[in-house]
Write a protein that holds these residues in place. Structure first.
Motif, PDB file in Angstrom:
ATOM      1  N   PRO A  83       0.827  -1.223   0.000  1.00 41.02           N
ATOM      2  CA  PRO A  83       0.000   0.000   0.000  1.00 41.02           C
ATOM      3  C   PRO A  83       0.852   1.259   0.000  1.00 41.02           C
ATOM      4  CG  PRO A  83       0.176  -0.860   2.209  1.00 41.02           C
ATOM      5  CD  PRO A  83       0.871  -1.863   1.324  1.00 41.02           C
ATOM      6  N   ILE A  84       0.336   2.301  -0.554  1.00 38.19           N
ATOM      7  CA  ILE A  84       1.061   3.556  -0.632  1.00 38.19           C
ATOM      8  C   ILE A  84       1.214   4.153   0.759  1.00 38.19           C
ATOM      9  CG2 ILE A  84      -0.962   5.022  -0.954  1.00 38.19           C
ATOM     10  CD1 ILE A  84       0.643   6.621  -2.993  1.00 38.19           C
ATOM     11  N   GLU A  85       2.371   4.730   1.048  1.00 43.18           N
ATOM     12  CA  GLU A  85       2.629   5.354   2.341  1.00 43.18           C
ATOM     13  C   GLU A  85       2.608   6.862   2.164  1.00 43.18           C
ATOM     14  OE1 GLU A  85       6.232   3.936   3.969  1.00 43.18           O
ATOM     15  OE2 GLU A  85       5.728   1.809   3.722  1.00 43.18           O
ATOM     16  N   ASP A  86       1.826   7.538   2.981  1.00 46.28           N
ATOM     17  CA  ASP A  86       1.694   8.986   2.845  1.00 46.28           C
ATOM     18  C   ASP A  86       3.031   9.696   2.960  1.00 46.28           C
ATOM     19  OD1 ASP A  86      -1.504   9.122   4.547  1.00 46.28           O
ATOM     20  OD2 ASP A  86      -1.014   8.807   2.452  1.00 46.28           O
ATOM     21  N   ASN A 132      -2.674  14.330   2.246  1.00 49.66           N
ATOM     22  CA  ASN A 132      -3.101  13.124   2.957  1.00 49.66           C
ATOM     23  C   ASN A 132      -4.621  13.023   3.040  1.00 49.66           C
ATOM     24  OD1 ASN A 132      -0.470  12.312   3.373  1.00 49.66           O
ATOM     25  ND2 ASN A 132      -0.316  13.283   5.384  1.00 49.66           N
ATOM     26  N   HIS A 133      -5.265  14.172   3.225  1.00 51.31           N
ATOM     27  CA  HIS A 133      -6.733  14.181   3.294  1.00 51.31           C
ATOM     28  C   HIS A 133      -7.341  13.710   1.982  1.00 51.31           C
ATOM     29  CE1 HIS A 133     -10.826  15.556   4.126  1.00 51.31           C
ATOM     30  NE2 HIS A 133     -10.802  16.183   2.961  1.00 51.31           N
ATOM     31  N   LEU A 134      -6.841  14.240   0.861  1.00 51.17           N
ATOM     32  CA  LEU A 134      -7.385  13.855  -0.438  1.00 51.17           C
ATOM     33  C   LEU A 134      -7.068  12.396  -0.758  1.00 51.17           C
ATOM     34  CD1 LEU A 134      -6.530  17.033  -2.550  1.00 51.17           C
ATOM     35  CD2 LEU A 134      -8.768  16.333  -1.704  1.00 51.17           C
ATOM     36  N   LEU A 191      -8.965   6.647  -1.143  1.00 51.47           N
ATOM     37  CA  LEU A 191      -8.919   5.242  -0.736  1.00 51.47           C
ATOM     38  C   LEU A 191     -10.241   4.782  -0.129  1.00 51.47           C
ATOM     39  CD1 LEU A 191      -5.313   5.053   0.792  1.00 51.47           C
ATOM     40  CD2 LEU A 191      -6.101   4.184  -1.429  1.00 51.47           C
ATOM     41  N   HIS A 192     -10.860   5.669   0.659  1.00 50.23           N
ATOM     42  CA  HIS A 192     -12.165   5.319   1.239  1.00 50.23           C
ATOM     43  C   HIS A 192     -13.209   5.117   0.144  1.00 50.23           C
ATOM     44  CE1 HIS A 192     -11.031   7.301   5.333  1.00 50.23           C
ATOM     45  NE2 HIS A 192     -10.549   6.078   5.207  1.00 50.23           N
ATOM     46  N   SER A 215     -13.563  -1.137  -5.466  1.00 51.03           N
ATOM     47  CA  SER A 215     -12.756  -0.972  -6.669  1.00 51.03           C
ATOM     48  C   SER A 215     -11.294  -1.222  -6.346  1.00 51.03           C
ATOM     49  CB  SER A 215     -12.937   0.443  -7.229  1.00 51.03           C
ATOM     50  OG  SER A 215     -14.285   0.691  -7.543  1.00 51.03           O
ATOM     51  N   THR A 216     -10.509  -1.329  -7.385  1.00 49.79           N
ATOM     52  CA  THR A 216      -9.061  -1.454  -7.230  1.00 49.79           C
ATOM     53  C   THR A 216      -8.399  -0.213  -7.781  1.00 49.79           C
ATOM     54  OG1 THR A 216      -8.849  -2.545  -9.365  1.00 49.79           O
ATOM     55  CG2 THR A 216      -9.146  -3.954  -7.406  1.00 49.79           C
ATOM     56  N   ASP A 217      -7.168  -0.008  -7.354  1.00 45.81           N
ATOM     57  CA  ASP A 217      -6.450   1.193  -7.764  1.00 45.81           C
ATOM     58  C   ASP A 217      -5.026   0.809  -8.094  1.00 45.81           C
ATOM     59  OD1 ASP A 217      -5.278   4.244  -6.268  1.00 45.81           O
ATOM     60  OD2 ASP A 217      -6.068   3.908  -8.273  1.00 45.81           O
ATOM     61  N   ASP A 218      -4.501   1.233  -9.234  1.00 49.52           N
ATOM     62  CA  ASP A 218      -3.134   0.917  -9.634  1.00 49.52           C
ATOM     63  C   ASP A 218      -2.182   1.916  -8.996  1.00 49.52           C
ATOM     64  OD1 ASP A 218      -0.790   0.232 -10.784  1.00 49.52           O
ATOM     65  OD2 ASP A 218      -1.479   0.381 -12.862  1.00 49.52           O
ATOM     66  N   ASN A 219      -1.582   1.527  -7.875  1.00 47.40           N
ATOM     67  CA  ASN A 219      -0.701   2.443  -7.156  1.00 47.40           C
ATOM     68  C   ASN A 219       0.620   2.656  -7.866  1.00 47.40           C
ATOM     69  OD1 ASN A 219      -2.365   3.069  -4.977  1.00 47.40           O
ATOM     70  ND2 ASN A 219      -1.848   1.164  -3.931  1.00 47.40           N
ATOM     71  N   ASN A 220       0.945   1.824  -8.847  1.00 49.09           N
ATOM     72  CA  ASN A 220       2.188   1.993  -9.589  1.00 49.09           C
ATOM     73  C   ASN A 220       1.994   2.819 -10.854  1.00 49.09           C
ATOM     74  OD1 ASN A 220       3.947   0.510  -7.881  1.00 49.09           O
ATOM     75  ND2 ASN A 220       2.991  -1.381  -8.613  1.00 49.09           N
TER      76      ASN A 220
END
Length: 259
Positions: free
Chosen positions: A111-114, A189-191, A196-197, A204-209
């Motif tokens: 997972p992406i780290e803020d 971070n808020h956005l 993510l929420h 849904s899925t999200d391509d973090n790369n």
């Protein structure tokens, strides 16, 4: 000039309003609170310096270096401001050209780290701050020299006060403005968390790369980049205010002379 000077009231500056609209900063307090804080920023030696400049006879103020022939203060200011604004707007989108501070989107693991995600944006903002600080300081000095060369003794006294205040407050200003990237990290971070929420709610899925997906119109990162650009332009506007004030005083005097 090719465009009007931007007038800003300190307690309702464009920068303060922009940060308040993003919910990362409370609105400024009343004027008397600012005056009290300003008194805390100026020590005894600084107060003596300011008093000396303020009490000096305008007739004793010496003219400064002559302005460059054929180039008005207005033209010099407008050219410098336009260049700084263009640097911000042209580098506000990834891959927009070979800007001095080009934005590079993060490519992170899941997972992406803020804390990791925001690093490129902090670096980008700080690069623009260094660029603004250097160029605005040079421009401010040029405006002062022009006022000292062409203005009345009273205007030369005003320019001397500006130089004194710059020397006294430059460190404090740099320290305060250096906190803006951290304030914007809260917004980032808020956005990101809201995004993510939304994904979890929609299953849904999200391509973090592939952050390019986040830069589509209306996507969370595209929104943040637009807000970041607005904050940088507002910060530039604030940094330019002392030079704007000197130019306004210069033009006011010239106008009064022809009344």
């Amino acid at each position: 000039m090719t465009r009007a000077l931007t007038r800003t009231n300190f307690h309702s500056s464009r920068l303060i309003r922009t940060l308040a609209d993003l919910a990362v900063l409370e609105t400024a307090g009343p004027a008397n609170a600012f005056a009290e804080k300003l008194g805390h920023w100026i020590d005894f030696a600084d107060a003596i310096c300011l008093t000396g400049v303020h009490n000096a006879s305008p007739a004793d103020m010496q003219a400064g270096a002559q302005a460059v022939a054929g180039v008005s203060l207005d033209q010099e200011f407008a050219k410098a401001r336009s260049g700084l604004e263009n640097t911000i707007t042209k580098s506000g989108s990834p891959g927009a050209g070979r800007a001095r501070a080009e934005l590079t989107l993060p490519k992170l693991d899941t997972p992406i780290e803020d804390t990791k995600a925001y690093v490129p944006f902090r670096r980008y903002h700080q690069a623009h701050q260094r660029d603004m600080e250097s160029n605005v300081r040079t421009l401010r000095a040029k405006v002062r020299d022009g006022v000292m060369a062409k203005g009345s003794p009273k205007l030369r006294q005003l320019a001397a006060l500006d130089a004194a205040f710059e020397g006294i407050l430059c460190e404090r200003e740099a320290k305060l403005l250096s906190t803006i990237p951290s304030l914007l990290e809260k917004r980032f971070n808020h956005l990101r968390k809201a995004h993510l929420h939304k994904l979890r709610d929609q299953a849904s899925t999200d391509d973090n790369n592939n952050p390019d997906l986040w830069m589509k119109p209306g996507a969370w990162l595209a929104r943040f980049c637009t807000e970041l650009q607005a904050v940088l332009l507002a910060e530039l506007d604030l940094r330019l205010q002392p030079a704007v004030g000197l130019l306004e005083a210069f033009h006011h005097e010239k106008t009064q002379q022809h009344v």
